[in-house]
Write an enzyme that holds these catalytic residues in place. Structure first.
Site, PDB file in Angstrom:
ATOM      1  N   GLU A 223      18.848 -71.586  46.132  1.00 18.39           N
ATOM      2  CA  GLU A 223      18.572 -70.617  47.218  1.00 18.39           C
ATOM      3  C   GLU A 223      19.058 -71.089  48.580  1.00 18.39           C
ATOM      4  O   GLU A 223      19.420 -72.213  48.977  1.00 18.39           O
ATOM      5  CB  GLU A 223      17.034 -70.105  47.430  1.00 18.39           C
ATOM      6  CG  GLU A 223      16.238 -71.441  47.603  1.00 18.39           C
ATOM      7  CD  GLU A 223      16.515 -72.460  48.634  1.00 18.39           C
ATOM      8  OE1 GLU A 223      16.671 -72.268  49.754  1.00 18.39           O
ATOM      9  OE2 GLU A 223      16.643 -73.631  48.263  1.00 18.39           O
TER      10      GLU A 223
ATOM     11  N   GLU B 268      19.385 -75.203  47.985  1.00 16.40           N
ATOM     12  CA  GLU B 268      20.686 -74.966  47.317  1.00 16.40           C
ATOM     13  C   GLU B 268      20.536 -74.922  45.887  1.00 16.40           C
ATOM     14  O   GLU B 268      21.241 -74.479  45.086  1.00 16.40           O
ATOM     15  CB  GLU B 268      21.780 -75.617  47.840  1.00 16.40           C
ATOM     16  CG  GLU B 268      21.998 -75.473  49.322  1.00 16.40           C
ATOM     17  CD  GLU B 268      23.440 -76.043  49.783  1.00 16.40           C
ATOM     18  OE1 GLU B 268      24.040 -76.818  48.732  1.00 16.40           O
ATOM     19  OE2 GLU B 268      23.867 -75.984  50.801  1.00 16.40           O
TER      20      GLU B 268
END
Lengths: 342, 342
Positions: free
Chosen positions: A173, A315
């Protein structure tokens, strides 16, 4: 769009028992592969077979969205960074790109609600539900319909990746302000005080941390008495957190190993587990983020992470690093000799 | 044969400083890759360049030898298991073979002193110094000349692997009884009591652990006042521990990353570091074995392991699992974009 909960079934008990018996026959002292053995048992329970398949086609889904609360003094980073980092993912220059290449994973970047226009030349899956959430410090982050739509985007992406042949999914994310929303989710779903769930995110000072904690506490207070997990998610969550929750649900429902990343993914997993309470048995915690809420969520879910390297980047980076360990846990079960073969 | 100490030079300070400056420019919050950043700095200091090369050709050396003390009631396993497991390594059926395949590593099996004849059909490098050590519970495990010879075998194997193009070395070993010798080495070199350094190895009961601890304590008492590390090694060590010490020394002297495995390798690293006191800065601790002596040795050396998965198998298994993390630490430094490229 409405959200239909994917049917999540528990670990297969017979396959887990067969896995334990198989491990006892392999050429090593009993239990000497530690957490790798427990992981192998889980993989058998997920796959419903022993030995389990070795996953060879990992995929990382990076869900990106913005947060209205980013403008409420909880982060030093401007919201435009979300769109800039999405472009960076698309061009292959972020940490998750390097780590994905290391483990042979593809990276699927999904705009589920970035507020700033993204460079049109970069390759991004565009499924925006809205251009960022409302400011959760003053009102609901999104409507329940929007939360359902974002959950459905996550389900769809997981199914698309599995359809393409990917056999292990990694959660990723990006979203400036998303440690604030995650802390609120974690506090709301575990019952711990905001101070325990809120951390420094990408690095904030004491004054900003105190303000962030107050923002989280006040937002969580609005969720008291709300029984529906999706309604709590709508009140204090984020679009990428909702998408991740759907991604986790669809992955475990499809009996694919899902490796959960840091504090944002842990928050999403709390939502997924609240919607389908066996999720916690089916997911794999990739690592322990140094963000305190991650440890709160992992403890609540009874998950022991594979790695603990003080990462706090998100991430999908920590979970991506855990891919070879998951593959190794399956591989020893398929390739080791048994004592009667010595 | 005599032993010539390979010339070990410290980490390159300029390369480490360049690495820290480079990490500060990469597209991530400062410090957010945690231990991966510290490892990247170390890799630059080893390679004397920034960014560091990404190692792509890992090799595991598995040094095997027997221990006279195995017949003194410190292990439930018969000594013949050493030769059987060496054959298993040669045929590719052990845990280390599966894990090495997972990370793309070759496995070099080296007989440095196995007592039982090894199946002649299996591929093993045969460099026996003697057929197992003497029983360290009653006398010196080996002579100082034999220890020097075993150290030299380790140096030669490291140099051969590097000559063949391997660019990251993983320590492995096999030897029934070798957690007893390792506990003695760890107690002798760190000064902790035998009770703190001695563990259950492959799994022994309370009575055997008490006896094993006494054996270790009495053996260590004989090393008091001995200043020469090689003489301590000869008194209470093992042939594969000596070979591992030489392997570590030659690897770090050649500026190749060396990933240290569990309690046996930690004991060997204590010996290597006593012979050349910058070794501790140059090696990478692959994992924390659940054997208590490993934690004692890691603490003494100031090393933080990359993994902590409750492994206690040896063979190089834990260190092998750390290979992708080492590669990842180098890769992010070579492949990530900088903020001015956003």
């Amino acid at each position: 769009m409405t959200f239909t909960l994917p049917p999540v079934e528990p670990l297969d008990g017979d396959a887990c028992a067969a896995a334990r018996a198989h491990h006892a026959q392999l050429t090593k002292p009993a239990g000497s592969l530690g957490q790798l053995e427990a992981l192998g048992v889980q993989l058998c329970g997920i796959a419903r077979e022993c030995p389990p398949p070795i996953p060879t086609r990992p995929a990382v889904a990076v869900f990106a969205a913005d947060h209205g609360v980013a403008r409420a003094g909880v982060t030093p980073w401007p919201q435009e960074i979300t769109a800039q980092m999405v472009a960076n993912f698309g061009r292959g220059g972020a940490a998750i790109n390097a780590l994905a290449r290391q483990v042979g994973a593809v990276v699927r970047v999904v705009d589920v609600g970035v507020a700033t226009p993204i460079d049109p030349s970069v390759e991004v899956v565009r499924r925006p539900v809205r251009q960022g959430t409302a400011d959760l410090s003053t009102r609901a982050a999104m409507t329940k319909d929007e939360a359902a739509d974002a959950l459905s985007v996550g389900v769809a992406i997981a199914r698309e990746l599995i359809e393409e042949g990917h056999d292990v999914l990694v959660t990723g994310e990006m979203g400036i302000g998303n440690t604030t929303a995650s802390a609120a989710i974690i506090s709301a779903f575990t019952g711990v005080d905001a101070a325990e769930a809120t951390g420094r995110g990408t690095g904030i000072d004491d004054a900003m941390l105190a303000h962030k904690t107050t923002v989280v506490r006040n937002a969580v207070a609005r969720t008291e008495g709300i029984a529906d997990p999706a309604a709590v998610l709508a009140e204090v969550g984020g679009l990428e957190i909702a998408a991740l929750a759907g991604f986790v649900l669809a992955g475990v429902a499809a009996r694919v190993p899902v490796i959960v990343d840091g504090v944002i993914a842990c928050a999403a997993t709390l939502v997924a587990d609240a919607l389908a309470p066996t999720v916690r048995d089916l997911v794999i915690a990739g690592h322990r983020s140094s963000e305190p809420g991650a440890t709160v969520a992992l403890h609540h879910l009874g998950l022991r992470p594979l790695l603990d390297l003080d990462l706090r980047l998100g991430e999908g980076t920590g979970a991506c690093l855990a891919v070879p360990i998951v593959q190794a846990a399956a591989r020893v079960m398929r390739e080791m000799a048994t004592f009667d073969q010595l």
